[in-house]
Design an enzyme around this catalytic site. Sequence first.
Site: not given
Ligand code: 3PG
Ligand code: MG
Length: 395
Positions: A37, A198, A351, A374
Site C-alpha cells: 500500500r 463471511k 485484503g 472492503g
Molecule cells: C482496510 O484495510 O480495510 C482499509 O484500510 C479500511 O480500513 P477499515 O476497514 O478499518 O475502515
Molecule cells: Mg477493512
Amino acid sequence: MNKMTVRDIDVAGKRVLVRVDFNVPVDQTGAITDDSRIRASLPTIKYLLDRKASVILMSHFGRPKGKVVNEMRLAPVGKRLAEILGKPVKIVDDCIGPSVESAAKSLKPGEILLLENLRFHAEEEAGDANFAKALASLGEVYVNDAFGTSHRPHASISGIANYLPAVAGFLLEKEINTLGNLIENPAHPFTSIFGGAKVSDKVAVLNNIMKKVDCLLIGGGMAATFLKAKGVNVGTSVVEDETVATAAALIKDADTRKIKLFLPVDVVVADDITAASQASTIPIETILPNKKIADIGPRTVDIFSKELKSSKTVFWNGPMGVHEVPQFANGTRALATVISKLKATTVMGGGSTAEVIDAMGLTDKVTFVSTGGGASLEFLGGDALPGVTALMDKK
Ligand code: 3PG
Ligand code: MG
C-alpha cells in the site's frame, strides 16, 4: 473514470493534501509485513514532488477508535516511506492543531509531511465537518489516493472535498478503471473465485457479479454456508444461519442464469484450527459432527484449476482456507500458483488475497492486485464509493 485527477489541476508549488491508505499489515512486534500500500502511493507522491508541490500525507492506521494508541502511530510507516523514496519524510504527532498547521505552512516545495493517524480523533470516522475543515486548512488542493478507504464516508475521504478542489490520485484512478473494466467489459469466459469467512460480506458482490460471470468458484469459510444450503452436514464449521437462505437463492440464481457454480467436493477438516491441529482430507459427504472445514481438498483444487485454465478473465477474493496455518494453506496456495500462470486478465481483491499473493512473490505474475479489500467488494457490488463521488467531475 469521470472524475478529475492530479493531471487535470495545477499543483505546481502548491501545498497538496493527499489522503493515502497506509493501513498496512503488521506482525505482533509492529513490523510491517507487506508494504504494497505504501509502494502503490508512490506514482502520485512522485508526480507531486516533481512539480515542486509540498506534499502533506494523511492516513489512518488500524482502528484506535478516537483515542491515541501508541502502537498505532504512523512513525514506522513514515520511516518505510522515507526508505523507499530515499528522501526524508517529516512527521508530526497529531493531524490537526497549531503545531501541525505551522509544520504544514513551513513545508518547502518538494518536501513531505506525514500527519499522525487520523483515527486518533473520533471526528474522522464520524465524518465531522469541522474536523474536515481543520484538515482542509492545511492545504490548497486535496487528492484522494486512498482507494482502500474510499468506501468509508469519513472526514478525510469525503468531507474535505467540500472545502478544497478535490481530485483523484493515480492509484485511485487505476483501481476504479481496472475494477470498472472488469465488471463492464470482461473477456469471456469470466471466472470469479470467492473465499474468506463471511457470506454476508459478499452477498452484494455475488449478486452483481452474477450478471457478468460465466463461472463461480466458492471455497473458504463461506463455502460451508453454501454446502449447508445444499443439505450437506458441515459439522462444527461456522455457518451464518441467517445467510443459508441467501446462499440457496444465489445457487438458484446461478442455475437460472446458466452460470457454472462449483462448491468444494472434498475438504480438509480438523477438530479445531490451531498450528497443532491434525488435518484430514475427506469427501464433503463424510464430515463428522465434531469436525470443522479448514481448507478445500485436492480434488476441488483440480476442478477449480480446470475452470481457471479455460478462463480469459479471473477475479479472486478471499482465501480458500485458514491460510495462516500451514496445514490449511494448500488450497489457497495451489490456486494462487495456477492463477499466476494463466494467460488471462487476473485481478486480485485486496485484503488477505493481496497478502497471500505478496507473500508468495506472485504480485508481478498477475494483472492487478487491488489495494482495497472492503472497497473493491463494495465497488464490484455496484455501490458508489463516497471517496470517489466527492471528487470533481471531469469537464
Ligand atoms: C482496510 O484495510 O480495510 C482499509 O484500510 C479500511 O480500513 P477499515 O476497514 O478499518 O475502515
Ligand atoms: Mg477493512
